[in-house]
Design a protein around this motif. Structure first.
Motif, short mmCIF file in Angstrom:
data_model
loop_
_atom_site.label_atom_id
_atom_site.label_comp_id
_atom_site.label_asym_id
_atom_site.label_seq_id
_atom_site.Cartn_x
_atom_site.Cartn_y
_atom_site.Cartn_z
N ASP A 176 0.86 -1.18 0.00
CA ASP A 176 0.00 0.00 0.00
C ASP A 176 0.90 1.24 0.00
O ASP A 176 1.72 1.42 0.90
CB ASP A 176 -0.89 -0.03 1.25
N ARG A 177 0.75 2.07 -1.03
CA ARG A 177 1.64 3.22 -1.17
C ARG A 177 1.51 4.22 -0.03
O ARG A 177 2.47 4.91 0.31
CB ARG A 177 1.33 3.97 -2.47
N GLU A 178 0.34 4.31 0.55
CA GLU A 178 0.13 5.30 1.61
C GLU A 178 0.63 4.80 2.96
O GLU A 178 1.29 5.51 3.70
CB GLU A 178 -1.37 5.63 1.74
N LEU A 179 0.29 3.57 3.26
CA LEU A 179 0.55 3.06 4.61
C LEU A 179 1.83 2.22 4.71
O LEU A 179 2.36 2.04 5.80
CB LEU A 179 -0.63 2.19 5.08
N GLY A 180 2.27 1.71 3.58
CA GLY A 180 3.43 0.81 3.63
C GLY A 180 3.07 -0.60 4.02
O GLY A 180 3.95 -1.43 4.21
N THR A 181 1.78 -0.88 4.18
CA THR A 181 1.39 -2.24 4.57
C THR A 181 1.53 -3.20 3.39
O THR A 181 1.43 -2.81 2.23
CB THR A 181 -0.07 -2.28 5.07
N LEU A 182 1.75 -4.45 3.74
CA LEU A 182 2.00 -5.48 2.75
C LEU A 182 0.82 -6.42 2.63
O LEU A 182 0.18 -6.74 3.63
CB LEU A 182 3.17 -6.36 3.20
N LYS A 183 0.60 -6.88 1.43
CA LYS A 183 -0.34 -7.99 1.27
C LYS A 183 0.37 -9.08 0.49
O LYS A 183 0.90 -8.83 -0.60
CB LYS A 183 -1.58 -7.51 0.51
N ILE A 184 0.43 -10.26 1.06
CA ILE A 184 1.05 -11.39 0.36
C ILE A 184 -0.05 -12.09 -0.43
O ILE A 184 -1.00 -12.64 0.14
CB ILE A 184 1.74 -12.35 1.34
N HIS A 185 0.07 -12.05 -1.75
CA HIS A 185 -0.97 -12.63 -2.60
C HIS A 185 -0.76 -14.12 -2.82
O HIS A 185 -1.71 -14.86 -2.98
CB HIS A 185 -0.99 -11.93 -3.97
N ARG A 186 0.49 -14.52 -2.85
CA ARG A 186 0.76 -15.93 -3.14
C ARG A 186 2.08 -16.28 -2.46
O ARG A 186 3.04 -15.50 -2.51
CB ARG A 186 0.89 -16.10 -4.67
N TYR A 187 2.12 -17.43 -1.83
CA TYR A 187 3.38 -17.91 -1.25
C TYR A 187 3.48 -19.40 -1.53
O TYR A 187 2.65 -20.18 -1.06
CB TYR A 187 3.44 -17.65 0.27
N VAL A 188 4.47 -19.75 -2.32
CA VAL A 188 4.68 -21.16 -2.66
C VAL A 188 6.13 -21.52 -2.32
O VAL A 188 7.04 -20.73 -2.59
CB VAL A 188 4.42 -21.42 -4.16
N VAL A 189 6.30 -22.68 -1.74
CA VAL A 189 7.66 -23.12 -1.45
C VAL A 189 7.87 -24.54 -1.99
O VAL A 189 7.04 -25.42 -1.76
CB VAL A 189 7.98 -23.03 0.06
N GLY A 190 8.93 -24.70 -2.75
CA GLY A 190 9.36 -26.04 -3.14
C GLY A 190 10.31 -26.56 -2.08
O GLY A 190 11.19 -25.83 -1.62
N HIS A 191 10.13 -27.80 -1.66
CA HIS A 191 10.89 -28.29 -0.51
C HIS A 191 11.35 -29.72 -0.77
O HIS A 191 10.54 -30.57 -1.13
CB HIS A 191 10.00 -28.23 0.74
#
Lengths: 796, 162
Positions: free
Chosen positions: A658-673
């Motif tokens: 968010d440009r105003e607040l600096g807050t983050l939103k994680i839309h996708r998180y994938v991990v190969g393990h």
């Protein structure tokens, strides 16, 4: 799952975790739950200054309070105990549970108060009057490194605990001949694992038996040894109860100073004494902060982005005292090039003291910060060459057919298939769709970024960094053990020799034994010996127990099988070689005759006349396992083979800011393990997801911050922010199996998985998102306020 | 002060200091060790118990304030010793825990949620456990456990109803 032959009956199958029943029902036994008759309760009074001379400790008023039994200061305790063990070669850096004459950080314990109740002890602590003479603190690592800085321990002569330089390969030549080089500095902020249970201990000295019983919330190698040495007791006068459930640790629950203090108090008062940290005491004086590390890195690379050499200088601010924490600069030596073919490396490892809270081992033992530094470099190379970071990684990966792969610092990686894991993960992600989604978010005005990170999890700890960084330490074994007994009714009981902090060791041991003995793991009992009854062990650190406890159980179970086959051979009058162990019984391949389990048990327990000559009656087997591939000291030029197995992880994150607040939103998180053969899928999945959540904390939220006077300013959960369910996104795991050739089932470690790459991936994603604004974050944690401020400045 | 505490359907008559938290009272006066102290400043939720069916932080509630409310701790959840409630069973099935320290609070929050919302969405479950910190799991298996318990309870209700 790719690659592995899944011929297991119980291993790798979905099976319930047997420990869970006692936890969901409130039936666990944590150290704070141990209530012995006559227990007195201790608390500690802490120093409010970052650095101060202790002039006087006046306990007269407190001791007059009814129900208050003792006030002990550092002078008394130091006279009665030995200084605590330290992991580096710095004998003048003395450490006792209570400060002696000088307090070196805000929160350091100065006096202990014992009373009938905890509340009363806290009341009394307000009546203990300490006169201090405050001194100027040293807080910054680079400042502490300067010869002119005031030593935190004057007897040591400087603030430098450790300063070792290694050169593995012709680094200078590689830099001279490579067409490109670049350098950068990144900072890993001081965070920790911060378990929800604080440290708790109960100690009870029995003067008639001359025995100190300890129930403690611990995950500590050689715990009992250290308590015994410090309290000047024989080791067999200390009995640590390892059936205590530990409410989270991930490295930090070492608890030596807590236990030495309480052990002393119990001996002095002749009653059980309990100490449970409150959260404030835990956050500042619990001595459990993690690495605070500055990296200066230079890379030499060619036009294709192939990295030929790396120079890395790491300086860690380890705080006021040292335990084993500075050795966290040593473990990454065993994976210093990550999953990449970097041919030459120069590494300088520096640990300095300061007037901050001491560090303790944190998940990964220094590997996560190093991975973050390396992964930052990969992105820098990509940026310099206008290449894709993914492509640069692929061009540098060690190929599948190059294993076993010897890295410059002397460790041989066991196995891996990095290209396959990446391909499988990207296929799952839908890479082109993810790029399109980032473009869509950007087109809609968001700051959106994709971050990737690939890294290794060294596993199977053999602690070879100890002799590497401290030549006086010549330890070359880091064993683990198991004993199996079969009772007179045919029941199987495994004895393990460690406390656990949620890793599911009972399930692991039962599964491994069930697999070998071909019986239902749920019918196997697992018990935990006290330290006095234990076989040698090294505690569950360094992602080792799947490998080491799993291995010890496997070997002990095979020894038991061999005993059973010999019994059956004698009973049937045939050669053991003709016999075949099957589902607990032993069968003659030729005649088809068999001796079943209960008959074998009966012979072993009751029918000596049917046993082969010179056979011990009963059915017991044990195994003490040495770490596979371990056992050597470092070479003269500072090369060492470190851990036996190397798990691999590949993170992909899409986020927007968010440009105003600096807050983050994680839309996708994938991990190969890829941690080789998975023994219990639910346990491995949980560890990986938990590691990623912890990594989100280290990357975005958590920091043990100090003000300019050395006062801790994030001491509560209002300031030190642990990720909640709101901050942790849904994470998809793509599992791949490249079995290790060094382990009994092909398993590798997973106790640190997720955490080792998540911070790097998140930092890379944030930097990708803010690149259009020409901003770059080079220090973790990247907190919302920092992002918001940087965007505001860039936009102004 | 004298208090009458109804805990897990049993009435206890106790003399407590006015400053004594419900947490300390449950653990040390009543021996109910399944309720855990985490932060003792109301953030982590490890000390969660139910008061009249609603999750509360027993570190922020005084024992004397609890008089007149029906308190449920983790020990009051399983129907008989050795038999788990549907929520507890689902936590085992989904391995919705590791070290188990936050688990009693999570299980109780799950019970409270499902009593109110038999059809919780993912967001409902996140909101319900959002005030309870877990350092081990990353929450996914906890969320799955509560969703599984909801599905099983609905299915059981259909069978009874039908």
């Amino acid at each position: 799952m790719g690659g592995a032959a899944t011929t297991f009956r119980f291993v790798s199958r979905k099976r319930r975790v047997r420990e869970d029943r006692r936890f969901v029902s409130g039936g666990a036994l944590f150290a704070a739950d141990v209530s012995l008759p006559g227990t007195k309760h201790a608390t500690v009074l802490v120093c409010p200054h970052a650095s101060a001379r202790i002039v006087t400790v006046n306990a007269a008023e407190a001791l007059k309070m009814p129900g208050v039994h003792a006030v002990v200061d550092g002078r008394e305790l130091a006279a009665a105990t030995e200084a605590l063990y330290i992991g580096v070669d710095a004998p003048a850096v003395k450490r006792y549970p209570l400060a002696v004459e000088r307090a070196r950080y805000a929160g350091e314990w100065v006096a202990a108060i014992v009373a009938d109740t905890r509340a009363l002890a806290e009341d009394a602590s307000e009546k203990v009057h300490v006169a201090y003479e405050p001194l100027a603190p040293v807080l910054d690592a680079e400042e502490a490194y300067q010869p002119a800085s005031v030593p935190v321990h004057p007897e040591h002569g400087s603030n430098v605990l450790l300063d070792r330089s290694f050169v593995w390969g012709d680094v200078d030549a590689a830099f001279a001949s490579a067409p490109h080089s670049l350098s950068y500095r990144v900072r890993w902020g001081r965070s920790s694992t911060v378990p929800i249970e604080t440290f708790a201990v109960v100690a009870h000295w029995d003067p008639w038996r001359e025995l100190l019983d300890v129930w403690a919330s611990i995950q500590m190698p050689r715990f009992a040894d250290q308590i015994a040495r410090a309290l000047r007791l024989p080791l067999n006068a200390v009995r640590v109860h390892q059936d205590v459930d530990v409410g989270g640790s991930y490295g930090v629950k070492r608890g030596i100073k807590h236990t030495v203090l309480v052990g002393y108090l119990s001996r002095r008062l002749g009653c059980p004494v309990k100490l449970i940290e409150d959260r404030l005491q835990n956050m500042s004086g619990g001595d459990m902060h993690g690495p605070e590390r500055l990296f200066d890195v230079a890379l030499a690379f060619d036009d294709r982005g192939a990295i030929h050499a790396m120079r890395m200088r790491a300086i860690d601010n380890v705080g006021a005292y040292t335990g084993r924490a500075p050795l966290q600069l040593g473990k990454p030596v065993g994976a210093i090039v990550g999953p990449y073919r970097i041919g030459a490396v120069a590494y300088q490892a520096i640990a300095v003291t300061s007037n901050k809270t001491p560090q303790e081992a944190v998940r990964g033992f220094g590997q996560a910060p190093t991975n973050y530094a390396i992964e930052t470099g990969i992105e820098r190379v990509a940026e310099a060459l206008h290449l894709d970071g993914l492509e640069v990684r692929r061009r540098n990966f060690i190929d599948r057919d190059q294993f076993p792969y010897l890295i410059p610092s002397g460790t041989t990686y066991d196995s891996g298939d990095y290209h396959a894991v990446v391909a499988k993960t990207l296929d799952h992600v839908g890479w082109s769709n993810l790029l399109a989604e980032r473009a869509r978010l950007r087109a809609a005005g968001a700051l959106a970024g994709i971050g990737i990170a690939s890294c290794l999890e060294p596993s199977g700890a053999n602690s070879a960094f100890e002799p590497l960084l401290n030549p006086k330490n010549t330890t070359t074994t880091w064993m683990e053990s198991c004993r199996i007994t079969v009772d007179a009714l045919g029941g199987i009981t495994l004895t393990i020799h460690t406390a656990s902090a949620g890793q599911g060791h009972e399930t692991l041991a039962a599964t491994a034994a069930g697999e070998v003995l071909e019986c239902d793991p749920d019918r196997i009992r697992v018990v935990r010996a006290t330290s006095l009854e234990s076989l040698p062990g090294s505690s569950p650190v360094g992602s080792r127990m799947a490998i080491m406890l799993g291995g010890a159980v496997y070997h002990a179970a095979h020894k038991l099988r061999r005993q059973l086959v010999l019994l059956a051979a004698h009973r049937l009058g045939v050669a053991a070689a003709d016999l075949h162990y099957r589902n607990g019984g032993v069968e003659d391949r030729v005649s088809g005759r068999a001796v079943e389990w209960l008959e074998l048990v009966e012979i072993a327990h009751r029918h000596y006349h049917l046993l082969p000559p010179q056979t011990e009656p009963g059915l017991v087997a044990m195994h003490v396992m040495q770490v596979p591939t371990g056992g050597a000291l470092p070479t003269a030029d500072g090369r060492i083979h470190m851990y036996p197995c190397f798990s691999f992880e590949f993170h992909v994150v899409l986020l927007s800011i968010d440009r105003e607040l600096g807050t983050l939103k994680i839309h996708r998180y994938v991990v190969g393990h890829d941690c080789g053969t998975v023994i219990n899928p639910d346990i491995v999945r949980g560890m990986t997801l938990g590691g990623i959540a912890h990594g989100i904390g280290a990357a975005l939220l958590e920091e043990h911050a100090f003000d300019g006077q050395g006062q801790p300013i994030s001491q509560t959960f209002m300031d030190y922010l642990l990720p909640s369910a709101h901050e942790v996104p849904q994470v998809e795991i793509v599992q791949h199996v490249t079995p290790s050739p060094h382990t009994v089932f092909g398993q590798k470690g997973s106790g640190e998985s997720g955490y080792l790459g998540a911070p790097a991936a998140l930092a890379n994603a944030i930097n990708d998102a803010v690149r259009p604004l020409r901003i770059r974050f080079e220090a973790l944690p990247i907190r919302i306020a920092a992002i918001g401020d940087a965007i505001a400045c860039a936009s102004a | 002060m004298r208090v009458e505490l109804l805990v897990n359907n049993r009435m206890h008559s106790l003399e407590v200091e006015p400053r004594r938290t419900l947490l300390d009272c449950l653990r040390d006066d009543l021996g109910l060790k399944g309720t855990h102290a985490g932060c003792e400043h109301g953030v982590c939720g490890a000390c969660t118990v139910l008061a009249d069916g609603k999750p509360v932080r027993s570190c922020l509630m005084l024992a004397v304030q609890s008089d007149g409310h029906a308190i449920t701790t983790i020990e009051g959840v399983s129907p008989v010793p050795g038999v788990l409630s549907a929520v507890q069973e689902a936590f085992c099935e989904a391995h919705g825990l590791q070290c188990g320290y936050c688990t009693p609070g999570m299980v109780l929050v799950g019970h409270a949620l499902l009593a109110e919302k038999p059809h919780p969405t993912h967001a409902d479950i996140v909101a319900a456990i959002g005030g309870n910190l877990c350092r081990c799991t990353g929450y996914a298996q906890i969320i799955e456990a509560i969703a599984l318990a909801a599905a099983r309870l609905r299915s059981a209700a259909r069978e009874v109803g039908g």
